[in-house]
Design a protein around this motif. Sequence first.
Motif, PDB file in Angstrom:
ATOM      1  N   LYS B 157      -0.759 -71.833 -30.396  1.00 40.85           N
ATOM      2  CA  LYS B 157      -0.213 -70.472 -30.443  1.00 40.85           C
ATOM      3  C   LYS B 157      -0.935 -69.507 -29.512  1.00 40.85           C
ATOM      4  CE  LYS B 157      -3.107 -69.285 -34.427  1.00 40.85           C
ATOM      5  NZ  LYS B 157      -3.829 -70.590 -34.426  1.00 40.85           N
ATOM      6  N   ARG B 158      -2.057 -69.955 -28.953  1.00 36.22           N
ATOM      7  CA  ARG B 158      -2.868 -69.030 -28.149  1.00 36.22           C
ATOM      8  C   ARG B 158      -2.274 -68.876 -26.756  1.00 36.22           C
ATOM      9  NH1 ARG B 158      -7.717 -67.969 -30.823  1.00 36.22           N
ATOM     10  NH2 ARG B 158      -7.854 -69.270 -32.703  1.00 36.22           N
ATOM     11  N   LYS B 159      -1.813 -67.691 -26.437  1.00 33.89           N
ATOM     12  CA  LYS B 159      -1.154 -67.503 -25.143  1.00 33.89           C
ATOM     13  C   LYS B 159      -1.739 -66.350 -24.328  1.00 33.89           C
ATOM     14  CE  LYS B 159       2.521 -64.924 -27.411  1.00 33.89           C
ATOM     15  NZ  LYS B 159       3.876 -64.893 -27.903  1.00 33.89           N
ATOM     16  N   TYR B 160      -2.829 -65.747 -24.816  1.00 37.38           N
ATOM     17  CA  TYR B 160      -3.406 -64.610 -24.091  1.00 37.38           C
ATOM     18  C   TYR B 160      -4.818 -64.899 -23.593  1.00 37.38           C
ATOM     19  CZ  TYR B 160       0.377 -62.077 -26.382  1.00 37.38           C
ATOM     20  OH  TYR B 160       1.605 -61.679 -26.810  1.00 37.38           O
ATOM     21  N   MET B 177      -2.130 -68.351 -13.422  1.00 43.35           N
ATOM     22  CA  MET B 177      -1.744 -69.630 -12.803  1.00 43.35           C
ATOM     23  C   MET B 177      -1.837 -70.765 -13.816  1.00 43.35           C
ATOM     24  SD  MET B 177      -1.768 -69.570  -8.990  1.00 43.35           S
ATOM     25  CE  MET B 177      -2.428 -71.105  -8.531  1.00 43.35           C
ATOM     26  N   ALA B 178      -2.738 -70.614 -14.796  1.00 51.93           N
ATOM     27  CA  ALA B 178      -2.878 -71.651 -15.819  1.00 51.93           C
ATOM     28  C   ALA B 178      -1.910 -71.411 -16.976  1.00 51.93           C
ATOM     29  CB  ALA B 178      -4.318 -71.700 -16.315  1.00 51.93           C
ATOM     30  N   GLY B 179      -1.038 -70.425 -16.833  1.00 56.54           N
ATOM     31  CA  GLY B 179       0.041 -70.259 -17.795  1.00 56.54           C
ATOM     32  C   GLY B 179      -0.180 -69.198 -18.867  1.00 56.54           C
ATOM     33  N   TYR B 180      -1.225 -68.392 -18.742  1.00 54.87           N
ATOM     34  CA  TYR B 180      -1.523 -67.401 -19.783  1.00 54.87           C
ATOM     35  C   TYR B 180      -1.006 -66.014 -19.437  1.00 54.87           C
ATOM     36  CZ  TYR B 180      -4.366 -70.772 -22.247  1.00 54.87           C
ATOM     37  OH  TYR B 180      -4.772 -71.869 -22.949  1.00 54.87           O
ATOM     38  N   GLU B 181      -0.777 -65.245 -20.506  1.00 56.84           N
ATOM     39  CA  GLU B 181      -0.511 -63.826 -20.340  1.00 56.84           C
ATOM     40  C   GLU B 181      -1.826 -63.075 -20.439  1.00 56.84           C
ATOM     41  OE1 GLU B 181       2.804 -62.406 -22.800  1.00 56.84           O
ATOM     42  OE2 GLU B 181       3.476 -64.487 -22.871  1.00 56.84           O
TER      43      GLU B 181
END
Lengths: 445, 479
Positions: B157-160, B177-181
Amino acid sequence: MGYCPNTPDDIRDMLAAIGAASVEELFAPIPAELRAKSFNLPPGMSELELLRLMREKAASCGADITPFIGGGIYDHFIPAAVDHLASRAEFYTAYTPYQPECAQGTLQALYEYQTTICRLTGMEASNASLYDGGTAVAEAALMSLRITDRHKVILDGSVNPLHRGIVTGYLHGLSAQAVHVAPDGCASDLARLMSSIDDETAAVIVQSPNFFGSVQDFRELAQKAHDHEALLIVSCYPIAMGLVASPGEMGADIAVGEGQSLGNHLSFGGPYFGFIATRKRFIRNLPGRIVGETIDHQGRRGFVLTLQAREQHIKRHKATSNICSNQSLCALRGLIFCASLGRKGFEELAQLNYDKAQYAKSVLAAVRGVDLLNSGATFNEFTLVLPKDAAEVVQRLLDKGMAAGVPLGQYYPGMERALVVTVTEKRTKDEIDRLAALLEEVLWS
Amino acid sequence: MELIFEKSVSGRTGVRVPLSDVPKAASLPEAVRRQEPVRLPEVGELDLVRHYTNLSRRNFSVDTNFYPLGSCTMKYNTKVTENAGGLFASCHPMLALLPGGDSLVQGPLSIVYELERQLAEITGMEEVTTQPLAGAHGEMTGIMVIAAYHKARGDEKRKYVIVPDSSHGTNPASAAMAGYEIVTVPTAPYGDMDLDLFRQAMNDEVAAVMLTCPNTLGLFNPHIAEICAIAHQGGALTYYDGANLNAILGKVRPGDVGFDVIHVNLHKTFGTPHGGGGPGSGPIGVRGDLVRFLPTPRVVRRVDGSYAVEDHPEGIGRVSDFFGNFAIMARAYAYITMLGREGLIEVSEQAVLNANYIMARLKEEYELPFDQTCMHECVFSASRQVQNGVHAIDVAKYLIDRGFHPPTVYFPLNVKEAIMIEPTETESKQTMDAFIEVMLEAAQLAKEDPERLHEAPVTTPVGRLDETRAARMQQVCCE
C-alpha cells in the motif's frame, strides 16, 4: 595527507576569524550520541606505495588474453590524440556547464558531439549523453511511454540481454508492461513483432546489429508501428554505422546505443556513455542535458544548456528523467574519436571490421562440426553452433589464451552450444587462424 | 570559435585506419547498407589537436580556477589517482562473466570488493554495491531496493516518498522514476525539514523519506535521529543522499544514525574528477536485511581469498551493464587507500574549517539567512544587493571576470537569491582570501556601481548568452 594545504598558522588565523577555539568546536552542532561508532580504516600511504599496490592489481587483469568477445563492449583501436586531448585538465576537472561564459569549451564540444550522434544515427536531435547502453535503452522506453501516453513496450529478444534486464527493471517500477518476443534463430522474429503491435503499444525495441551479430531491415516494422501510432526504438552499435543502414534510414523514432566503441577504453566496464537521439518533434521528451546554440548581446555565437524545463533541478518529480551527471568526458572522447577518423576513415574502419569478421566467419565455420547460425548478413559479430557445450569450450580456450566468444546458454536457455564471436579491426589474420586451429584442437583432440 | 565541422575540407584525412590483412568481403546487401557515408569532419590531426586544445582553454576548471560550486564538492583531483585509474584500460568486462573468466581478472574484482568494504565502513552500512553510475542513478537504485523490501513483506500500500522542499531535484525525480508519488515537506524557520509537518505527513502509505545530511543549507540537522525513528515507527525506510558526505567523514556514519539506504558520490567525496558533467559514480549502501535486494551480480570473496562474480537472484535485477564506472571506482579506491583513516578525517575537518572561514569573512556584507556554525558549505542570500538591483547572478558573473568560478546560485530553492559556497578542504587560506576580497569588492560595487556587475562578464569569449533564444530556436546540432 588529505591534500590540505593550510599550515598551523593558517588554521590559527582562520579559527580566530571564525571565533572558534578549535576545529573540533566546529563540529559541536553534531550531538554526541550521533558520532561515528567506528571508522576502522588502515593508515594512509605514499604515492609510491599506492602505485605499487595498484600495479600489482593491474597485473591480474587478463592482459594476455586475445579477445574475440563483445557483448556490447568492443576492443577497438583508439587514436593517440583521444587520450591526449581528453586528458586536458580544463576538460576533466570542470563540472556541468552551469555558467556558460566560462564553460564554452565543454558546451561547444557537447554541441559537436550531439551533431556527431545525429549524423551517425540519422536523427535530428541528440542529448549530451546518458550513462551507458543499457540505461539508454531503458530511457528510450520511458520516453516512448511519455510520448504516447501508453503502457506497453515490445522488447525483441535479440536485443542485448543485459540491456533487456535493465529495461525490465526500469519499467517494473512504473507498472508498465514489457512484452518479450523471442528471436527466430539469430534474427528478430519480424512477423511476431508486427503481430504483437496494437493500439496500446508505446514502442517496439530492436537492436542493429543484434546480440547474435545479425543485421536486418526494419523498415516494414517501422511502418507497422507507425500505423498504430507506436514508436520504433533502434539500439545501434556506432562503429557499424559506417556501413550499416542507420536507425534514421530504417524509420526509427528514437536511436540509442552504447558509445564505448567510440574512443573509450574497456576499463573493466566503464566509464562509457550511452547515446540517445530522436526526431525534432520529440525533443522536449528527451531525458538529460541538451546543449543549444544561441548568441550573446553582441551577437556572438555561444552555447548553453537548453530546454532545462524538462530536467530534475527545475521540474523535480515531473522531470523527464532523474539524470543529472551524465558521461560528458566519455562523450568528448567519442567526439574526438569520430573527428580523428573523419568521413572517409570512419567508413574504412567499418569496412575493415566487416572484412575481418567475414574472413573469420569463413575460417571458423570451416572447422569440423562447427556451423554458422546466422542466415542473413552480419557486421563484425556472428554466432556459431559447436558440437559441444560452448561454455566448456570457451573455458578450455581461455586456458590457451583465447577469449573465443560469449557462450549463449546463460542468456538463452536451449542455446548451450551457441557462441557469439566478435572480430574487430584489432584482430589480425594470424590471431583468427590461430583461434580456428585451437578450436579444432579443443573440439577434437 | 568555429565548429570542427566548419573546419572540414573535403578530401582531407586524419588518423590512418589500420591496413587490412584479409581479403575484401562481398558487400552488405543493399537493404541493410548505409546509403551515404557519415558526414564527419575532414580535418588533419594538427587541426584537430589545436581545435580541442583551444576549446579546452575556454573552460574554467579546478586545475585552473578556484571552483567553490556549492553541493558539488569540487576538490582537487590528485594526479596519482588519475594514473591509477588508467591502469585497467585494456581489461574487457565480459571476461569476468565468461565461464572461468573471473580467475583472469582478480585484480579489478578485488578493487570492486575492497572499495565496497571501505565504503561500508565509512558510512556504517552492512553492504555496498558499486553498480550505479552516478548519484541520481544510486538514488533510483536505492528506492528500487526499498520498493522490493516493502513488496517482499507484502506491504503493497505504500506509494509515497517524502522529501524536504530543500532537497536536490534528483531526489523526487529518482523516486518518481521508481514509481512513487512525492510528498514535499516545507523547511521550518530553523532551516531543517519541519518536524511537526513531517510527523503529520507520515502514515502507513509512506515507503521512504529521503534526506541530505548536512542539509542543502550546509547545516547539521540535530533532529536527524528523531526523523529516522519517526519514519521507522511508521514502517517507512530512510534514505540518505550522500551529496554532503564530505563534511562528516569519520565524524558521523549515516548507518549509525539510523539510515537504511545511502548513496555516495565518488566524484564528490572521494576525489574523482567531474569530467565536465560526468562520468560520476554513485554506489549505494544498505542495512543488513536489505542486502538480499541489491542488484545482480555481486562480487564475493571466497574462503581461499580469491574473488568471484555471483548472481544475486533475489535482487532488483541489473541497473547497469557490469560493475559500475570501474575506472572511476579504481580512482576512489586509490584515494581512500592513499589518504587512510587520518587523511579522511582531516578532509572533513579542513572542509568544515574552510567553509566557516568564508562564512565568517563574508557575513557582514552578505545576508546569512541561517547564522550558525556551518558544515562544509555556507549559503548566503544576495537579498541586500537586490535593493540596489543586483542579483546573485550578477555577483556570479563578476566573479568570472575576476578569475573565480561562481558558487552555486539560486539553490537551495528555499533561500531567495541563494549563493552557496563550498570551498572544499584542498583550498588554501590565501586562495580563499583572494576570493573573499573579490566577493567584498562585488558587494561594494553593488552599492556604488551596479552597472559594472550587470555588464559582467566582459573578459570571457562570450558575454551573457540569450537562453530564451536557445530554447525557442532548439538548434541542438549543426545542419
